[in-house]
Design a protein around this motif. Sequence first.
Motif, short mmCIF file in Angstrom:
data_model
loop_
_atom_site.label_atom_id
_atom_site.label_comp_id
_atom_site.label_asym_id
_atom_site.label_seq_id
_atom_site.Cartn_x
_atom_site.Cartn_y
_atom_site.Cartn_z
N LEU A 143 0.92 -1.20 -0.07
CA LEU A 143 -0.05 -0.11 -0.02
C LEU A 143 0.86 1.30 0.01
N ASP A 144 1.79 1.09 0.60
CA ASP A 144 2.87 2.38 0.83
C ASP A 144 3.69 2.47 -0.77
N ALA A 145 3.94 1.45 -1.21
CA ALA A 145 4.54 1.42 -2.50
C ALA A 145 3.81 2.10 -3.75
N TYR A 146 2.44 1.66 -3.56
CA TYR A 146 1.59 2.30 -4.44
C TYR A 146 0.75 3.31 -3.86
N LYS A 147 1.10 4.08 -3.18
CA LYS A 147 0.26 4.90 -2.11
C LYS A 147 -0.66 5.95 -3.18
N ASP A 148 -0.20 6.42 -4.16
CA ASP A 148 -0.94 7.45 -4.98
C ASP A 148 -1.68 6.66 -6.16
N ARG A 149 -1.65 5.34 -6.08
CA ARG A 149 -2.15 4.60 -7.38
C ARG A 149 -3.01 3.66 -7.05
N TYR A 150 -3.64 3.52 -5.95
CA TYR A 150 -4.83 2.51 -5.89
C TYR A 150 -6.15 2.69 -5.93
N GLU A 151 -6.95 1.76 -6.47
CA GLU A 151 -8.62 2.40 -6.43
C GLU A 151 -9.26 1.20 -5.88
N ILE A 152 -10.04 1.49 -5.06
CA ILE A 152 -10.77 0.61 -4.04
C ILE A 152 -12.18 0.48 -4.55
N PHE A 153 -12.83 -0.80 -4.93
CA PHE A 153 -14.18 -0.73 -5.72
C PHE A 153 -14.74 -1.62 -4.76
N HIS A 154 -16.31 -1.65 -4.93
CA HIS A 154 -17.19 -2.42 -4.06
C HIS A 154 -17.52 -3.53 -5.14
N ALA A 155 -17.52 -4.77 -4.74
CA ALA A 155 -17.72 -5.97 -5.40
C ALA A 155 -19.13 -5.79 -6.11
N GLY A 156 -18.96 -6.10 -7.38
CA GLY A 156 -20.18 -5.87 -8.34
C GLY A 156 -19.96 -4.79 -9.29
N ASP A 157 -18.92 -4.09 -8.89
CA ASP A 157 -18.74 -2.98 -9.80
C ASP A 157 -17.85 -3.32 -10.94
N THR A 158 -18.09 -2.33 -12.07
CA THR A 158 -17.36 -2.75 -13.22
C THR A 158 -16.16 -1.82 -13.43
N ILE A 159 -15.06 -2.29 -13.53
CA ILE A 159 -13.66 -1.46 -13.53
C ILE A 159 -13.02 -1.66 -14.93
N VAL A 160 -11.84 -0.89 -15.09
CA VAL A 160 -11.35 -1.26 -16.29
C VAL A 160 -12.27 -1.18 -17.68
N ASP A 161 -13.02 -0.71 -18.14
CA ASP A 161 -13.47 -0.68 -19.38
C ASP A 161 -13.88 -2.11 -19.42
N GLY A 162 -14.97 -2.30 -18.51
CA GLY A 162 -16.00 -3.75 -18.69
C GLY A 162 -15.56 -5.24 -18.22
N ILE A 163 -14.65 -5.00 -16.89
CA ILE A 163 -14.15 -6.02 -16.31
C ILE A 163 -15.03 -5.79 -14.98
N VAL A 164 -16.01 -7.11 -14.69
CA VAL A 164 -16.96 -7.12 -13.74
C VAL A 164 -16.20 -7.66 -12.58
N THR A 165 -16.43 -7.10 -11.53
CA THR A 165 -15.88 -7.62 -9.92
C THR A 165 -16.98 -8.44 -9.60
N ILE A 166 -16.77 -9.64 -8.85
CA ILE A 166 -17.52 -10.51 -8.11
C ILE A 166 -17.16 -11.20 -6.52
N ALA A 167 -18.08 -10.30 -5.75
CA ALA A 167 -17.58 -11.03 -4.39
C ALA A 167 -17.58 -12.37 -4.42
N ALA A 168 -16.28 -13.00 -3.79
CA ALA A 168 -16.25 -14.67 -3.60
C ALA A 168 -15.54 -14.67 -2.09
N PRO A 169 -16.32 -14.29 -1.22
CA PRO A 169 -15.76 -14.42 0.10
C PRO A 169 -15.54 -15.52 0.54
N GLY A 170 -14.63 -15.93 1.71
CA GLY A 170 -14.31 -17.18 2.33
C GLY A 170 -12.88 -17.48 2.38
N HIS A 171 -12.30 -17.56 1.17
CA HIS A 171 -10.85 -17.63 1.24
C HIS A 171 -10.13 -16.47 1.99
N THR A 172 -10.58 -15.24 1.75
CA THR A 172 -10.33 -14.20 2.71
C THR A 172 -11.61 -13.36 2.73
#
Length: 279
Positions: A178-207
């Motif tokens: 987080l420190d190395a990329y401190k100006d360059r991260y974006e936090i999404f909510h599972a279900g959001d679409t990011i980077v031009d059409g990539i859909v994020t899906i919540a898959a809890p359990g492993h973490t």
Amino acid sequence: MKKIIKTLAFACIVVAMATACSSGNNTIENTENPNPEPTVQKWDTLVALQDCKQQMSAQLFEGQNDELLAQILPDGFAEASINAFLLKGEKNIVLFDAGLGESRNGQILAKLDSLGIQPEQITDICITHFHTDHIGGLIASDGSATFTKAKLHFSEEEYEAWTTGQLKDQNETVMTMLDAYKDRYEIFHAGDTIVDGIVTIAAPGHTPGHTLYDIGDAIVVGDLLHAVALQVEHPEFSAKYDFEPEQAEQTRTAMLEIARTTHKPLAGMHFPEPYIIKL
Ligand SMILES: [Zn+2]
């Protein structure tokens, strides 16, 4: 489980719509801008980058049904890997996870180099979760960012679990990242679409914030499965790496059902060759 199915069904619709938008068959005349920017870029086929080979010990699954376990894994292990995946588009070059890193003998950078891609060309990195075999490669041995121009994407649930929640006592690598990329991260909510059409899906359990990525014609599934030879047919087996084993089982069962129904290939971070499988 219902929530996950609902999220993916929605994801499929969004991707279908996005694909339709980019097909160029729009018959409505646009008088204001005759050459509108396409809303979604064209992506190449997903490429697997094996970081290293691995064997998943049967001991990781002991105590659930040992007789069946011994039948399915008679040698006491399942063949596996540590993988990242590469998705090249017209504008973005996206990496899904980053493996262990060169300082731990990971091969991701060498694999990228063999494809003619240098670390500074990566524009986005979609992280499935914060375990070291997935984020180690983001950081050089001096703690600096390996990918000097890439934006990181990860879920709010994962961020919170490791910074203020249940996993904050084991977060040394996470905090360095987080420190190395401190100006360059974006936090999404599972279900959001990011980077031009990539859909994020919540898959809890492993973490707590483990996330899958639907890229339209495949799903990047992170650590949904640790031993393909065992868990595709028997998703009831959770590995000792799973933070919440029962939740992981529910997620795994639901996602495998969806993969069988949609016929979408799955790309797994611990799948052995060929790394991307169709059920
Ligand atoms: Zn892993």
